[in-house]
Design a protein around this motif. Structure first.
Motif, short mmCIF file in Angstrom:
data_model
loop_
_atom_site.label_atom_id
_atom_site.label_comp_id
_atom_site.label_asym_id
_atom_site.label_seq_id
_atom_site.Cartn_x
_atom_site.Cartn_y
_atom_site.Cartn_z
N LYS A 8 0.85 -1.20 0.00
CA LYS A 8 0.00 0.00 0.00
C LYS A 8 0.88 1.24 0.00
O LYS A 8 1.96 1.25 0.56
CB LYS A 8 -0.89 0.06 1.25
CG LYS A 8 -1.79 -1.14 1.47
CD LYS A 8 -2.99 -1.06 0.57
CE LYS A 8 -3.87 -2.27 0.85
NZ LYS A 8 -5.01 -2.32 -0.01
N SER A 9 0.40 2.26 -0.63
CA SER A 9 1.07 3.55 -0.52
C SER A 9 0.11 4.50 0.19
O SER A 9 -1.09 4.28 0.23
CB SER A 9 1.45 4.09 -1.90
OG SER A 9 0.30 4.27 -2.68
N VAL A 10 0.66 5.55 0.74
CA VAL A 10 -0.15 6.51 1.48
C VAL A 10 0.00 7.87 0.81
O VAL A 10 1.11 8.35 0.62
CB VAL A 10 0.31 6.61 2.96
CG1 VAL A 10 -0.52 7.62 3.71
CG2 VAL A 10 0.23 5.25 3.62
N GLY A 11 -1.13 8.46 0.46
CA GLY A 11 -1.12 9.78 -0.15
C GLY A 11 -1.55 10.83 0.85
O GLY A 11 -2.40 10.59 1.71
N PHE A 12 -0.93 11.99 0.75
CA PHE A 12 -1.29 13.12 1.62
C PHE A 12 -1.67 14.30 0.74
O PHE A 12 -0.90 14.71 -0.13
CB PHE A 12 -0.10 13.50 2.53
CG PHE A 12 0.27 12.45 3.52
CD1 PHE A 12 -0.35 12.40 4.77
CD2 PHE A 12 1.24 11.51 3.23
CE1 PHE A 12 -0.01 11.43 5.69
CE2 PHE A 12 1.59 10.54 4.15
CZ PHE A 12 0.96 10.49 5.38
N ASN A 13 -2.86 14.84 0.95
CA ASN A 13 -3.33 16.00 0.21
C ASN A 13 -2.86 17.25 0.95
O ASN A 13 -3.34 17.55 2.05
CB ASN A 13 -4.86 15.96 0.12
CG ASN A 13 -5.43 17.12 -0.65
OD1 ASN A 13 -4.74 18.07 -0.98
ND2 ASN A 13 -6.73 17.06 -0.92
N ARG A 29 10.78 11.02 10.19
CA ARG A 29 10.78 9.71 10.82
C ARG A 29 11.01 8.63 9.79
O ARG A 29 10.84 8.85 8.60
CB ARG A 29 9.43 9.44 11.49
CG ARG A 29 9.13 10.35 12.64
CD ARG A 29 7.81 10.02 13.22
NE ARG A 29 7.50 11.03 14.23
CZ ARG A 29 6.92 10.77 15.36
NH1 ARG A 29 6.54 9.56 15.65
NH2 ARG A 29 6.67 11.73 16.23
N ASN A 30 11.33 7.46 10.29
CA ASN A 30 11.36 6.27 9.45
C ASN A 30 9.91 5.89 9.21
O ASN A 30 9.29 5.23 10.04
CB ASN A 30 12.13 5.16 10.16
CG ASN A 30 12.01 3.83 9.48
OD1 ASN A 30 11.36 3.68 8.45
ND2 ASN A 30 12.63 2.83 10.07
N PHE A 31 9.36 6.33 8.11
CA PHE A 31 7.92 6.18 7.86
C PHE A 31 7.50 4.72 7.85
O PHE A 31 6.50 4.34 8.44
CB PHE A 31 7.55 6.85 6.53
CG PHE A 31 6.08 6.88 6.28
CD1 PHE A 31 5.26 7.76 6.97
CD2 PHE A 31 5.50 6.03 5.36
CE1 PHE A 31 3.89 7.79 6.74
CE2 PHE A 31 4.14 6.06 5.13
CZ PHE A 31 3.34 6.94 5.82
N SER A 32 8.29 3.88 7.20
CA SER A 32 7.95 2.46 7.11
C SER A 32 7.90 1.82 8.50
O SER A 32 6.95 1.12 8.84
CB SER A 32 8.99 1.74 6.25
OG SER A 32 8.72 0.37 6.18
N LEU A 38 2.56 1.10 14.23
CA LEU A 38 1.13 1.42 14.40
C LEU A 38 0.25 0.20 14.08
O LEU A 38 -0.71 -0.08 14.80
CB LEU A 38 0.74 2.59 13.49
CG LEU A 38 1.29 3.96 13.88
CD1 LEU A 38 0.92 4.99 12.82
CD2 LEU A 38 0.75 4.39 15.24
N ILE A 39 0.61 -0.52 13.03
CA ILE A 39 -0.17 -1.72 12.68
C ILE A 39 -0.05 -2.77 13.77
O ILE A 39 -1.04 -3.38 14.18
CB ILE A 39 0.31 -2.28 11.31
CG1 ILE A 39 -0.02 -1.30 10.20
CG2 ILE A 39 -0.32 -3.65 11.05
CD1 ILE A 39 0.64 -1.63 8.87
#
Length: 94
Positions: A8-13, A29-32, A38-39
């Motif tokens: 999955k990719s995450v988009g930010f508007n 941060r280390n986004f991954s 969080l998961i």
């Protein structure tokens, strides 16, 4: 062999205030790793998480002996000192 998947990719508007705040929060941060934590926390909260050890990094495939020997021979050949440079030709006189 590739062991990673990007499901999955995450988009930010950036025009949306909520998305801008979220993006700013995760910017350095280390986004991954952050998303994985969080998961995991969500799964633990729902009782769907069983503790698992982190998998060791996959080992690189061993080179065949013949290929390794050729590579080592080439490295040794490159390490040998070359002859010192000879005198330069057509140098301007001071």
């Amino acid at each position: 062999m590739n062991y990673k998947k990007v499901p999955k990719s995450v988009g930010f508007n950036t025009k949306n205030e909520r998305d801008r705040k979220l993006l700013k929060h995760v910017a350095r941060r280390n986004f991954s790793g952050y998303v994985k934590n969080l998961i995991e926390a969500d799964m633990k909260a729902k009782g769907k998480w069983e503790e698992v050890e982190k998998a060791p990094a996959p080992k690189k495939e061993q080179k065949k002996d013949a290929e390794a020997n050729k590579f080592d021979a080439l490295k040794d050949k490159l390490k040998r000192p070359s002859k010192p440079p000879g005198p330069f030709i057509n140098q301007p006189k001071d």
